[in-house]
Design an enzyme around this catalytic site. Structure first.
Site, PDB file in Angstrom:
ATOM      1  CG  HIS A 367      -2.067  -0.919   1.153  1.00  0.00           C
ATOM      2  ND1 HIS A 367      -3.216  -0.662   0.428  1.00  0.00           N
ATOM      3  CD2 HIS A 367      -2.249  -2.139   1.723  1.00  0.00           C
ATOM      4  CE1 HIS A 367      -4.058  -1.670   0.561  1.00  0.00           C
ATOM      5  NE2 HIS A 367      -3.504  -2.587   1.332  1.00  0.00           N
ATOM      6  CE  LYS A 554      -7.816  12.598   0.849  1.00  0.00           C
ATOM      7  NZ  LYS A 554      -7.939  11.415   0.032  1.00  0.00           N
ATOM      8  NE  ARG A 555      -3.136   6.998   6.332  1.00  0.00           N
ATOM      9  CZ  ARG A 555      -1.822   7.098   6.212  1.00  0.00           C
ATOM     10  NH1 ARG A 555      -1.128   7.785   7.102  1.00  0.00           N
ATOM     11  NH2 ARG A 555      -1.186   6.508   5.215  1.00  0.00           N
ATOM     12  CE  LYS A 560      -3.668   9.544   3.459  1.00  0.00           C
ATOM     13  NZ  LYS A 560      -4.106   8.897   2.224  1.00  0.00           N
ATOM     14  CB  THR A 662     -10.976   3.635  -1.348  1.00  0.00           C
ATOM     15  OG1 THR A 662     -10.711   3.927   0.024  1.00  0.00           O
ATOM     16  CG2 THR A 662     -10.160   2.436  -1.788  1.00  0.00           C
ATOM     17  CE  LYS A 666     -14.709   4.393   0.581  1.00  0.00           C
ATOM     18  NZ  LYS A 666     -13.852   4.532   1.760  1.00  0.00           N
TER      19      LYS A 666
END
Length: 816
Positions: A367, A554-555, A560, A662, A666
């Protein structure tokens, strides 16, 4: 008497259970009386919720038993999915939807004078995961049930799980998550299924070559089973979670001598293993606990599946014909050594044969491409906690290197070593060496795996790495969470898309149909009103549902790049203040996510986001043109409210660093347009929705690699971009932290001096792309068309498709 807990169930077959509202009503009343112990006149909302869940659970159990019987009678190969996280969320609405009981449930509860929706929200989110990794595992369980693969999910039954997040003066505060305080009606305790898990001690050998592990500490792994229902309840699989229990509950001698604390010491120590997800591992004690957790659930799971196999078959050497084991990330990578230990020490196989059987059973999902995120364990710690496994890993490393050297191939031996310089064990390398297949989770990620982190392994084993692009379950992430859009889709094209999501392509022509487009917009508006109400309830902020809802959930992690989003928010705020009379597109920036307890920079970014939000939201000059909502305690249930309401999906990671994502799938499925880099699954989403229906900006993975190779002058970029510099200067000057002007200097220093995640390099392109979004959102008709096309064209990203790919390419199992 020995009882096999998974023995073939041939003694009892339930009569078909009625599914009409009246029958469900009777069942609810029976459960209320005989399981909850209440009469209707004194029942609380939680009592009714429990009764409803138990009534629905009976339907699930019927299918569960039948699925188990079919699996045993056909001797079908089983898949075992090992994951540290399973972010399953609430299960009542999920079961009701998959069993198609929603109409009956609503009518039955209405007849009883209670509201169905108010019952559903009584259930706590199972705190069994953090983010995408755990939610992916949950989607995969749903899809394995839907496509009819006999499977077990294996993980840890965390008593508190990941922490509950709240904000105190904008800072993240971690509190224990008490999701089990009222029980969990969906789980079944299996006290008869318990395995000893050993730690520490020493190893001895006898004259016949047998190996004995004399453990210093032993705990028990006790099973708790949760049935996971597939679409229409045709197949139900099992999520088996392990709780750590002491072998000796109480030292009675110490207790009787008045030493009450010491008397319970072993019990407390044992139960700590399954207490919390991801303990802070910045301390030696935290690191040891993390290693124990990973071995604990992996060992229990392997012991369990071997026991199940031997209840049906005699020859342990044929294990790969009936067993496929998937390691979700490196957390269960110790499975390579543990399965070898079981085969060698408990079943008498020689190491070479044990290793070949192990490699035929195991596969590994990678991942991350970040070397620091591929787990490493200190050899000293590992040898102390798992001495037998240290010996096995040393054998694997030695023989693998010898095999490679014997092939006379040109690879870096350092790159393929499992034990680096005798000091660290590289768990990613162990997982690769011990696996039949290694898969990436998006096309770009898989290609980059072959070129970077596993380049030398790929040259040795060119057929081992395969791609299985991630997916999401359409049941949870459209059918259940977006009832308005679900109704529109079912009314327009039927419900075939629920288990064949690519059938959504049938609505492509309807994107230009005004009646369909208007109904789509009405559903979106209802979702935005629902989210606006949730924002006000949680943080007291009123937002306008007509504004563009811009979502990053998201975390919190530097790669990110929530920081990029916050800096753009500051720049937009400054622009509005300069010319408040200009034609601004009203926007609500919505953030949610948790930072790891020991990740200081991520927690500082949360504080910055909250400080910026406080300043902007209280500025009368800006008014409703811009609002910022940072919602605490992000979980599955909150995601189910945010995602259907989103207009814009922020997927802005540094290119080449997000394996897949993901959340991007969504949000697109629910009609949000993506703004993002060419990273992870964004690439494949863009290919399917087309360049006109996605906002791509910034550096590519290749250009990121090139910049990092030749060096990057972030200071020059900042000095050459007045918009970016003004945003950073405001942060440094304390405009958002008047109580502490130096609070965010560390963030500025990192941007100026290193900026490893290239926030400054992508800022200008991101800022300009956001202005394209502003302009486009003003054309409501065209925006709705593009949103519809996103929903219509991302059906390929179903986890059903992903699981069928695993079944064919990785596991060698059949689907229905």
């Amino acid at each position: 008497m020995n009882v096999n807990p998974d023995a073939k169930m041939t003694n009892f077959v339930a009569e078909p259970r009625a599914t009409d509202a009246e029958a469900l009503k009777r069942s609810i009343l029976e459960k209320l009386a005989y399981a909850v112990g209440k009469d209707p006149g004194h029942a609380t909302v939680r009592d009714w919720a429990t009764a409803l869940a138990l009534a629905v659970r009976d339907h699930v159990v019927d299918s569960w038993f039948e699925s188990t019987r079919r699996g045993y009678s056909a001797h079908r190969k089983r898949v075992y999915y090992l994951s540290m996280e399973f972010l399953i969320g609430r299960l009542l609405n999920d079961a009701v939807a998959n069993l198609q009981l929603e109409t009956a449930a609503r009518e039955a509860t209405k007849a009883l004078g209670v509201d169905y929706d108010s019952l559903v929200v009584q259930e706590s989110d199972a705190a069994l995961g953090n983010g995408g990794l755990g939610r992916l595992a949950a989607c995969f369980l749903d899809s394995m049930s839907t496509v009819g693969i006999p499977a077990y999910g294996y993980g840890i039954r965390y008593e508190h799980g990941l922490f509950r997040q709240r904000f105190h003066d904008g800072w993240q505060v971690e509190e224990p998550e008490d999701w089990l305080v009222s029980g969990h009606v969906w789980e079944f305790e299996r006290l008869e299924v318990a395995y000893p898990i050993k730690f520490g001690g020493h190893i001895s050998f006898d004259g016949q070559g047998h190996t004995y592990w004399h453990a210093e500490e032993t705990v028990l792994a006790v099973a708790y089973d949760t049935p996971i229902t597939g679409w229409k309840g045709v197949h139900v699989n099992t999520l088996r979670l392990w709780a750590s229990k002491p072998v000796e509950v109480l030292d009675l001698r110490r207790f009787n001598h008045g030493d009450y604390v010491s008397a319970a010491e072993k019990s407390i120590k044992a139960e700590t293993i399954s207490r919390v997800l991801y303990p802070d591992d910045t301390t030696p004690e935290g690191k040891e606990l993390r290693l124990k957790q990973e071995y604990f659930f992996t060992s229990a799971s392997l012991q369990d599946l071997v026991r199940r196999y031997l209840s049906e078959f005699d020859d342990i050497r044929l294990l790969p014909e009936q067993v496929a084991i998937q390691m979700n990330d490196t957390h269960p990578a110790i499975a390579v050594a543990e399965l070898m230990r079981i085969l060698a020490d408990e079943h008498g196989l020689a190491f070479p044969e044990a290793f070949e059987i192990t490699r035929k059973c195991l596969s590994y999902t990678n991942h991350t491409l970040m070397p620091e995120a591929l787990e490493r364990w200190n050899v000293g710690l590992f040898r102390r906690v798992l001495p037998r496994h240290m010996q096995i890993i040393e054998w694997i490393d030695y023989h693998h290197l010898a095999e490679v050297q014997g092939r006379n191939v040109s690879v870096s031996l350092d790159a393929i070593r499992i034990i680096e310089h005798g000091s660290e064990i590289k768990m990613g390398n162990l997982a690769f060496v011990g696996s039949r297949r290694v898969n990436g989770v998006s096309a770009l990620h898989t290609d980059l795996m072959k070129q970077t982190v596993f380049r030398d392994f790929h040259s040795l084993y060119p057929d081992r790495i395969v791609n299985e692009t991630n997916g999401i379950t359409p049941r949870r992430w459209l059918y259940e969470c977006n009832p308005g859009l679900r109704k529109l889709l079912v009314d327009s094209i039927g419900d075939g898309w629920v288990d064949d999501l690519e059938k959504l392509s049938a609505i492509v022509p309807l994107a230009t149909d005004s009646a369909f487009r208007d109904k789509f917009s009405v559903a979106k508006r209802a979702n935005k009103v629902r989210l606006a109400n949730e924002i006000e309830k949680r943080i007291g902020l009123k937002v306008d549902p007509s504004a563009l809802f811009d979502v990053q959930i998201k975390r919190i992690h530097e790669y990110k790049r929530q920081l990029l989003n916050i800096l753009e928010t500051i720049a937009l705020y400054q622009a509005i203040r300069r010319t408040p009379g200009a034609e601004w597109t009203p926007r609500v920036k919505i953030f949610a996510g948790k930072a790891a307890p020991g990740y200081h920079m991520a927690k500082l970014i949360i504080k910055l986001g909250n400080d910026v939000a406080r300043t902007i939201n209280s500025d009368p000059i800006v008014g409703d043109r811009l609002k910022v909502a940072f919602l605490p305690n992000y979980n599955v249930s909150l995601a189910e409210i945010i995602i259907p309401a989103a207009d814009l999906s922020e997927q802005i990671s540094t290119a080449g660093m997000e394996a897949s994502g993901t959340g991007n799938m969504k949000l697109a499925l629910n009609g949000a347009l993506t703004i993002g880099t060419l990273d992870g699954a964004n690439v494949e989403i863009g290919e399917r929705v087309g360049p006109d229906n996605i906002y791509i900006f910034g550096l590519t993975a290749d250009s990121v690699a090139d910049i990092r190779t030749r060096g990057y002058n972030a200071r020059a970029t900042i000095e050459g971009d007045p918009t970016l510099k003004a945003a950073i200067d405001a942060m440094v000057a304390g405009e958002f932290s008047p109580d502490d002007h130096g609070r965010f200097h560390q963030i500025a220093d990192r941007l100026y001096n290193t900026d490893w995640f290239l926030v400054t390099a992508d800022f200008q392109a991101y800022f300009q792309r956001q202005r394209d979004v502003d302009l486009d959102y003003r054309d409501a008709t065209r925006w709705a068309e593009r949103a519809i096309l996103n929903t219509a064209q991302v059906g390929w990203f179903s986890s059903d498709r992903t699981i069928r790919g695993y079944a064919k390419d990785v596991w060698g199992v059949e689907t229905t």
